[in-house]
Design an enzyme around this catalytic site. Structure first.
Site, PDB file in Angstrom:
ATOM      1  N   HIS A   1      48.266  63.280  90.115  1.00  0.00           N
ATOM      2  CA  HIS A   1      47.191  64.278  90.035  1.00  0.00           C
ATOM      3  C   HIS A   1      45.928  63.642  89.456  1.00  0.00           C
ATOM      4  O   HIS A   1      44.825  63.852  89.958  1.00  0.00           O
ATOM      5  CB  HIS A   1      47.599  65.461  89.131  1.00  0.00           C
ATOM      6  CG  HIS A   1      48.706  66.303  89.684  1.00  0.00           C
ATOM      7  ND1 HIS A   1      49.837  66.613  88.967  1.00  0.00           N
ATOM      8  CD2 HIS A   1      48.863  66.909  90.889  1.00  0.00           C
ATOM      9  CE1 HIS A   1      50.636  67.381  89.691  1.00  0.00           C
ATOM     10  NE2 HIS A   1      50.066  67.568  90.859  1.00  0.00           N
TER      11      HIS A   1
ATOM     12  N   LYS B   1      57.051  82.230  89.862  1.00  0.00           N
ATOM     13  CA  LYS B   1      57.722  81.010  89.425  1.00  0.00           C
ATOM     14  C   LYS B   1      57.878  81.015  87.908  1.00  0.00           C
ATOM     15  O   LYS B   1      56.976  81.453  87.206  1.00  0.00           O
ATOM     16  CB  LYS B   1      56.880  79.789  89.821  1.00  0.00           C
ATOM     17  CG  LYS B   1      57.191  79.244  91.189  1.00  0.00           C
ATOM     18  CD  LYS B   1      56.573  77.857  91.314  1.00  0.00           C
ATOM     19  CE  LYS B   1      56.509  77.366  92.737  1.00  0.00           C
ATOM     20  NZ  LYS B   1      55.688  76.150  92.857  1.00  0.00           N
TER      21      LYS B   1
ATOM     22  N   ARG C   1      50.605  62.693 100.196  1.00  0.00           N
ATOM     23  CA  ARG C   1      51.300  61.471  99.778  1.00  0.00           C
ATOM     24  C   ARG C   1      51.992  60.797 100.947  1.00  0.00           C
ATOM     25  O   ARG C   1      51.967  59.600 101.108  1.00  0.00           O
ATOM     26  CB  ARG C   1      52.343  61.797  98.696  1.00  0.00           C
ATOM     27  CG  ARG C   1      51.739  62.246  97.391  1.00  0.00           C
ATOM     28  CD  ARG C   1      52.751  62.995  96.568  1.00  0.00           C
ATOM     29  NE  ARG C   1      53.221  64.191  97.262  1.00  0.00           N
ATOM     30  CZ  ARG C   1      53.951  65.133  96.716  1.00  0.00           C
ATOM     31  NH1 ARG C   1      54.348  65.011  95.477  1.00  0.00           N
ATOM     32  NH2 ARG C   1      54.315  66.190  97.411  1.00  0.00           N
TER      33      ARG C   1
ATOM     34  N   SER D   1      55.662  66.621  90.663  1.00  0.00           N
ATOM     35  CA  SER D   1      55.970  67.312  89.401  1.00  0.00           C
ATOM     36  C   SER D   1      57.443  67.695  89.358  1.00  0.00           C
ATOM     37  O   SER D   1      58.089  67.625  88.314  1.00  0.00           O
ATOM     38  CB  SER D   1      55.120  68.572  89.259  1.00  0.00           C
ATOM     39  OG  SER D   1      53.765  68.243  89.171  1.00  0.00           O
TER      40      SER D   1
HETATM   41  O1  PNS Z   1      50.858  72.221  93.413  1.00  0.00           O
HETATM   42  P1  PNS Z   1      51.313  73.114  94.532  1.00  0.00           P
HETATM   43  O2  PNS Z   1      52.426  74.004  94.039  1.00  0.00           O
HETATM   44  O3  PNS Z   1      51.660  72.337  95.776  1.00  0.00           O
HETATM   45  O4  PNS Z   1      50.055  74.055  94.889  1.00  0.00           O
HETATM   46  C1  PNS Z   1      50.158  75.034  95.876  1.00  0.00           C
HETATM   47  C2  PNS Z   1      48.945  75.987  95.843  1.00  0.00           C
HETATM   48  C3  PNS Z   1      48.711  76.525  94.462  1.00  0.00           C
HETATM   49  C4  PNS Z   1      47.723  75.229  96.298  1.00  0.00           C
HETATM   50  C5  PNS Z   1      49.247  77.133  96.861  1.00  0.00           C
HETATM   51  O5  PNS Z   1      50.489  77.682  96.590  1.00  0.00           O
HETATM   52  C6  PNS Z   1      48.187  78.233  96.797  1.00  0.00           C
HETATM   53  O6  PNS Z   1      47.075  78.051  97.250  1.00  0.00           O
HETATM   54  N1  PNS Z   1      48.568  79.397  96.206  1.00  0.00           N
HETATM   55  C7  PNS Z   1      47.687  80.504  95.957  1.00  0.00           C
HETATM   56  C8  PNS Z   1      47.995  81.689  96.863  1.00  0.00           C
HETATM   57  C9  PNS Z   1      47.401  81.461  98.243  1.00  0.00           C
HETATM   58  O7  PNS Z   1      46.217  81.295  98.413  1.00  0.00           O
HETATM   59  N2  PNS Z   1      48.300  81.458  99.239  1.00  0.00           N
HETATM   60  C10 PNS Z   1      47.937  81.179 100.617  1.00  0.00           C
HETATM   61  C11 PNS Z   1      47.893  79.676 100.843  1.00  0.00           C
HETATM   62  S1  PNS Z   1      47.567  79.336 102.526  1.00  0.00           S
END
Ligand code: PNS
Length: 177
Positions: A19, A43, A92, A130
């Site tokens: 990150h 979560k 990645r 993570s």
């Molecule tokens: O670190 P992560 O868990 O891969 O991050 C995922 C994240 C937070 C970017 C994604 O889950 C997100 O954008 N969540 C917010 C809700 C949302 O906008 N959902 C639609 C995504 S297309």
């Protein structure tokens, strides 16, 4: 001239050197970068939101154009709220691509003016996540070089009492059998 703001959304549970690598790269191409930690009620995270905020603030204190914030709801709504122009995400390996493409296209459908920018972290972090850091740390393995020293210490502080507690309860369980 127009200043370009990007958000770097994620769970960051915990934040890793991968990150940090991406934040550094992003801070070089965007005028402002906002690391946005998702508050996800579904979560149960290892680190609370304030803990993750604190760790990321410490990790990014030397980047003058980076700040850390938390958000809930849709990423695109948060981006619009803070007038961001782009979403930064790390890719990645090929395995990340499908999920990231889906998210980017869904975000574009929801908010056509918001662009997703993908960047690759340094190769040495290409296997790092993570989830794996949590798993290795929880099972007593070393996460040195994978997370900043301060995150490593916090993992130890969080997990050591749990391990000790587990051992302390062991004889009681045996007696009952
Ligand atoms: O670190 P992560 O868990 O891969 O991050 C995922 C994240 C937070 C970017 C994604 O889950 C997100 O954008 N969540 C917010 C809700 C949302 O906008 N959902 C639609 C995504 S297309």
């Amino acid at each position: 001239m127009k200043k370009v703001t990007a958000i770097y959304p994620g769970s960051f549970d915990p934040p890793t050197n991968g990150h940090l690598d991406l934040i550094e790269r992003g801070s070089k191409i965007f005028d402002q970068l906002v690391v946005a930690i998702l508050r996800n009620p579904e979560k149960a995270p290892l680190f609370s939101l304030p803990e993750r905020l604190l760790m990321l603030e410490a990790m990014t204190e030397n980047f003058k154009n980076v700040r850390v914030d938390t958000f809930d709801g849709l990423t695109v709504d948060y981006a619009v709220k803070i007038k961001a122009h782009a979403v930064l995400r790390g890719i990645r390996a090929i395995s990340d691509y499908e999920y990231e493409l889906q998210m980017a296209l869904m975000n574009r459908k929801l908010q056509p003016d918001l662009e997703t920018v993908f960047m690759m972290p340094a190769e040495q972090y290409s296997y790092l996540s993570s989830r794996l850091v949590r798993e290795v740390a929880q099972l007593g393995g070393s996460v040195k070089d994978l997370v900043p020293a301060m995150v490593e210490q916090r993992l130890r502080d969080k997990l050591d009492p749990a391990i000790k507690l587990g051992h302390a309860e062991e004889p009681k369980t045996r007696k009952r059998v």
